[in-house]
Design a protein around this motif. Sequence first.
Motif, mmCIF file in Angstrom:
data_model
loop_
_atom_site.group_PDB
_atom_site.id
_atom_site.type_symbol
_atom_site.label_atom_id
_atom_site.label_comp_id
_atom_site.label_asym_id
_atom_site.label_seq_id
_atom_site.Cartn_x
_atom_site.Cartn_y
_atom_site.Cartn_z
ATOM 1 N N TYR A 36 0.846 -1.183 0.000
ATOM 2 C CA TYR A 36 0.000 0.000 0.000
ATOM 3 C C TYR A 36 0.889 1.243 0.000
ATOM 4 O O TYR A 36 2.001 1.230 0.527
ATOM 5 C CB TYR A 36 -0.889 0.051 1.243
ATOM 6 C CG TYR A 36 -2.107 -0.837 1.221
ATOM 7 C CD1 TYR A 36 -2.032 -2.180 1.574
ATOM 8 C CD2 TYR A 36 -3.354 -0.325 0.861
ATOM 9 C CE1 TYR A 36 -3.158 -2.989 1.569
ATOM 10 C CE2 TYR A 36 -4.490 -1.117 0.851
ATOM 11 C CZ TYR A 36 -4.379 -2.443 1.211
ATOM 12 O OH TYR A 36 -5.506 -3.235 1.205
ATOM 13 N N GLN A 64 0.814 5.514 0.952
ATOM 14 C CA GLN A 64 0.110 6.598 1.636
ATOM 15 C C GLN A 64 0.781 7.913 1.276
ATOM 16 O O GLN A 64 1.884 8.205 1.748
ATOM 17 C CB GLN A 64 0.118 6.391 3.142
ATOM 18 C CG GLN A 64 -0.678 7.435 3.908
ATOM 19 C CD GLN A 64 -0.653 7.191 5.406
ATOM 20 O OE1 GLN A 64 0.332 6.702 5.956
ATOM 21 N NE2 GLN A 64 -1.749 7.504 6.091
ATOM 22 N N PHE A 100 3.801 0.804 2.630
ATOM 23 C CA PHE A 100 3.571 -0.238 3.617
ATOM 24 C C PHE A 100 3.416 -1.588 2.932
ATOM 25 O O PHE A 100 2.603 -1.738 2.022
ATOM 26 C CB PHE A 100 2.300 0.051 4.428
ATOM 27 C CG PHE A 100 2.387 1.266 5.292
ATOM 28 C CD1 PHE A 100 1.918 2.495 4.843
ATOM 29 C CD2 PHE A 100 2.929 1.192 6.567
ATOM 30 C CE1 PHE A 100 1.994 3.629 5.641
ATOM 31 C CE2 PHE A 100 3.009 2.312 7.374
ATOM 32 C CZ PHE A 100 2.541 3.533 6.901
ATOM 33 N N ILE A 132 -7.098 -10.500 6.768
ATOM 34 C CA ILE A 132 -6.786 -9.321 7.559
ATOM 35 C C ILE A 132 -5.307 -9.013 7.412
ATOM 36 O O ILE A 132 -4.459 -9.853 7.731
ATOM 37 C CB ILE A 132 -7.115 -9.539 9.050
ATOM 38 C CG1 ILE A 132 -8.553 -10.015 9.214
ATOM 39 C CG2 ILE A 132 -6.849 -8.273 9.848
ATOM 40 C CD1 ILE A 132 -9.579 -9.009 8.798
ATOM 41 N N PRO A 133 -4.953 -7.822 6.933
ATOM 42 C CA PRO A 133 -3.530 -7.517 6.767
ATOM 43 C C PRO A 133 -2.851 -7.134 8.072
ATOM 44 O O PRO A 133 -3.409 -6.412 8.880
ATOM 45 C CB PRO A 133 -3.542 -6.329 5.791
ATOM 46 C CG PRO A 133 -4.863 -5.674 5.998
ATOM 47 C CD PRO A 133 -5.813 -6.752 6.418
ATOM 48 N N PHE A 138 0.422 -5.070 8.961
ATOM 49 C CA PHE A 138 1.271 -4.131 8.243
ATOM 50 C C PHE A 138 2.665 -4.066 8.836
ATOM 51 O O PHE A 138 2.867 -4.208 10.053
ATOM 52 C CB PHE A 138 0.652 -2.730 8.285
ATOM 53 C CG PHE A 138 -0.574 -2.568 7.444
ATOM 54 C CD1 PHE A 138 -1.827 -2.872 7.949
ATOM 55 C CD2 PHE A 138 -0.483 -2.106 6.133
ATOM 56 C CE1 PHE A 138 -2.962 -2.729 7.175
ATOM 57 C CE2 PHE A 138 -1.610 -1.953 5.351
ATOM 58 C CZ PHE A 138 -2.855 -2.262 5.869
ATOM 59 N N GLY A 139 3.635 -3.789 7.960
ATOM 60 C CA GLY A 139 4.959 -3.425 8.420
ATOM 61 C C GLY A 139 4.957 -1.988 8.924
ATOM 62 O O GLY A 139 3.941 -1.294 8.874
ATOM 63 N N ARG A 140 6.120 -1.549 9.386
ATOM 64 C CA ARG A 140 6.204 -0.215 9.977
ATOM 65 C C ARG A 140 6.326 0.887 8.941
ATOM 66 O O ARG A 140 6.274 2.068 9.276
ATOM 67 C CB ARG A 140 7.376 -0.157 10.949
ATOM 68 C CG ARG A 140 7.203 -1.121 12.098
ATOM 69 C CD ARG A 140 8.265 -0.964 13.155
ATOM 70 N NE ARG A 140 8.001 -1.849 14.291
ATOM 71 C CZ ARG A 140 8.610 -1.776 15.457
ATOM 72 N NH1 ARG A 140 9.540 -0.859 15.662
ATOM 73 N NH2 ARG A 140 8.308 -2.606 16.422
#
Lengths: 115, 114
Positions: free
Chosen positions: A36, A38, A90, A102-103, A105-107
């Motif tokens: 993803y 952002q 991400f 359900i994902p 996420f990494g930081r």
Amino acid sequence: AQSVTQPDIHITVSEGASLELRCNYSYGATPYLFWYVQSPGQGLQLLLKYFSGDTLVQGIKGFEAEFKRSQSSFNLRKPSVHWSDAAEYFCAVGAWGGGSYIPTFGRGTSLIVHP
Amino acid sequence: DVKVTQSSRYLVKRTGEKVFLECVQDMDHENMFWYRQDPGLGLRLIYFSYDVKMKEKGDIPEGYSVSREKKERFSLILESASTNQTSMYLCASEYSGSSYNEQFFGPGTRLTVL
């Protein structure tokens, strides 16, 4: 439990240069993997995803990612970066939650693009 | 285009106040999610819902509750806000009828608890 590691907090590239953002995952079964993006002040937008099949996945905005099971990696690449690609990226691994994947996420990796 | 809207972009509340964050989606999606986003921690799932009046705990539900009385609306409730709940809150929705599994995100609500 599943987990995602994005080892680079920040990446700086020059406009027109190639880009690779690293992602390593941990998951006991076949992973469902996502990237993803952002942009500043925005929500997240899906770039691409891998469920099965061809391990090289094409996404929007000229991005691609390659799934490598032996390395537990799903790195994101772009051959030529544009200034508008500056954003937070991400990686996520999806686990079945009973009604959806359900994902987790990494930081995140912050991409800085120099002119 | 799918549109996910959140009631406020910025919100400032005091410790102990009850806080409601509202999320509305216009695409008849069954699944809805609440995350909080903190620098260096990425997104963490608070609660999710697969249908009206259904809710499931995510990874960090403590201090939060949710309400889903209508399909298009998913509310996050902080019963007694605390300073450690200062964060960016993101809502997402998803169509459950395919394997595509793309979550559509709202722009976020930046909550500050003083």
